[in-house]
Design an enzyme around this catalytic site. Structure first.
Site, PDB file in Angstrom:
ATOM      1  N   SER A  45      -1.676   1.362   5.773  1.00 62.23           N
ATOM      2  CA  SER A  45      -1.867  -0.032   6.202  1.00 62.23           C
ATOM      3  C   SER A  45      -1.415  -1.086   5.195  1.00 62.23           C
ATOM      4  O   SER A  45      -1.483  -2.281   5.495  1.00 62.23           O
ATOM      5  CB  SER A  45      -3.330  -0.263   6.582  1.00 62.23           C
ATOM      6  N   LYS A  48       0.897  -3.675   6.494  1.00 61.34           N
ATOM      7  CA  LYS A  48       0.489  -4.934   7.129  1.00 61.34           C
ATOM      8  C   LYS A  48       0.682  -6.140   6.217  1.00 61.34           C
ATOM      9  O   LYS A  48       0.662  -7.281   6.694  1.00 61.34           O
ATOM     10  CB  LYS A  48      -0.960  -4.828   7.613  1.00 61.34           C
ATOM     11  N   SER A 105      -7.737  -4.717   9.531  1.00 56.42           N
ATOM     12  CA  SER A 105      -6.597  -3.794   9.494  1.00 56.42           C
ATOM     13  C   SER A 105      -6.306  -3.202  10.879  1.00 56.42           C
ATOM     14  O   SER A 105      -6.067  -2.010  11.039  1.00 56.42           O
ATOM     15  CB  SER A 105      -6.843  -2.661   8.483  1.00 56.42           C
TER      16      SER A 105
END
Length: 254
Positions: A45, A48, A105
């Site tokens: 993640s 992101k 997330s």
């Protein structure tokens, strides 16, 4: 044994052992500590951060505002957790979308942003890779906007440092999103996976990530006496050890 474990990790046959790390000064980019900074690793993640970078670019250009409505499509709805889980056709403001992306997330929300900005995930991914090139992230390749498992989705600690420094410098007006330890959506309060925001003095970001193929990753940022440091930690065996390693690097830097 560690080298074998790391080799197995990158072929996807085991979970990760302790991996690369990098500590740097966010103001001037000076590296204070590095361990395997150019080793290729799955970002999970941390991806992101780039998705947020492109969203901030759209806000700056005026093509989107924080009040813009971002729609949940069929593609977004089908993404694996962690997710917000909106029904197809439902909408959220860009402000709430960014909180969901950064604090929670949310994988579905990353796809919602990608489609809102570029019309399709592949087009957005092409822009992610073009931006990575522009930022001189030479070890990085993106396949999706959220970091869900993909063999070709790779980065390095050095590349994540370049991206994190760039987003902090270019978009200081959105620093509050990275600092948020929780946010409300309807009646629910959702908490950040970045425990340092609650436990480490001066912590002000940035993003955690986990998939089996990467282990536990974090870009941890903290500011003390006007000095901002960032630690990139990849491939820790647990969320707790990720936080401990990042905190000890930052503490060492200060």
């Amino acid at each position: 044994a560690l080298i074998i474990a790391l080799a197995l990790t990158l072929t996807g046959t085991t979970t990760a052992s302790a991996g690369p790390a990098l500590l740097f000064d966010a103001e001037n980019g000076k590296i204070l500590y590095a361990e395997d900074p150019d080793k290729k690793w799955h970002p999970a993640s941390l991806t992101k951060i780039m998705t947020a970078f492109l969203a901030f670019e759209e806000l700056r250009a005026g093509r989107l505002t924080l009040k813009s409505k971002i729609k949940c499509t069929e593609t977004a709805h089908k993404e694996q957790p962690s997710k917000i889980g909106l029904p197809v056709g439902a909408e959220m403001t860009m402000d709430l979308t960014l909180q969901s992306l950064i604090v929670k997330s949310a994988n579905d929300v990353a796809v919602m942003i990608a489609e809102a900005i570029s019309g399709s995930v592949p087009k957005f991914v092409a822009r992610m890779n073009a931006t990575a090139k522009k930022l001189k992230m030479s070890q990085t390749n993106f396949v999706n906007p959220n970091g869900l498992p993909a063999m070709q989705q790779v980065t390095s600690a050095r590349d994540m440092a370049l991206l994190s420094q760039a987003i902090a410098k270019e978009f200081p007006e959105y620093a509050h999103y990275w600092k948020q330890s929780s946010f409300r959506i309807g009646k629910k309060r959702l908490r950040s996976y970045n425990s340092l925001l609650r436990t480490f003095e001066g912590a002000d970001g940035l993003k955690t990530g986990f998939i089996c193929g990467s282990g536990y990753n974090v870009v941890a940022s903290a500011t003390r006496d006007g000095r901002r440091l960032m630690a990139v930690v990849l491939g820790e065996p647990s969320g707790r050890s990720r936080a401990i390693r990042a905190a000890s690097l930052l503490e060492h830097g200060f």
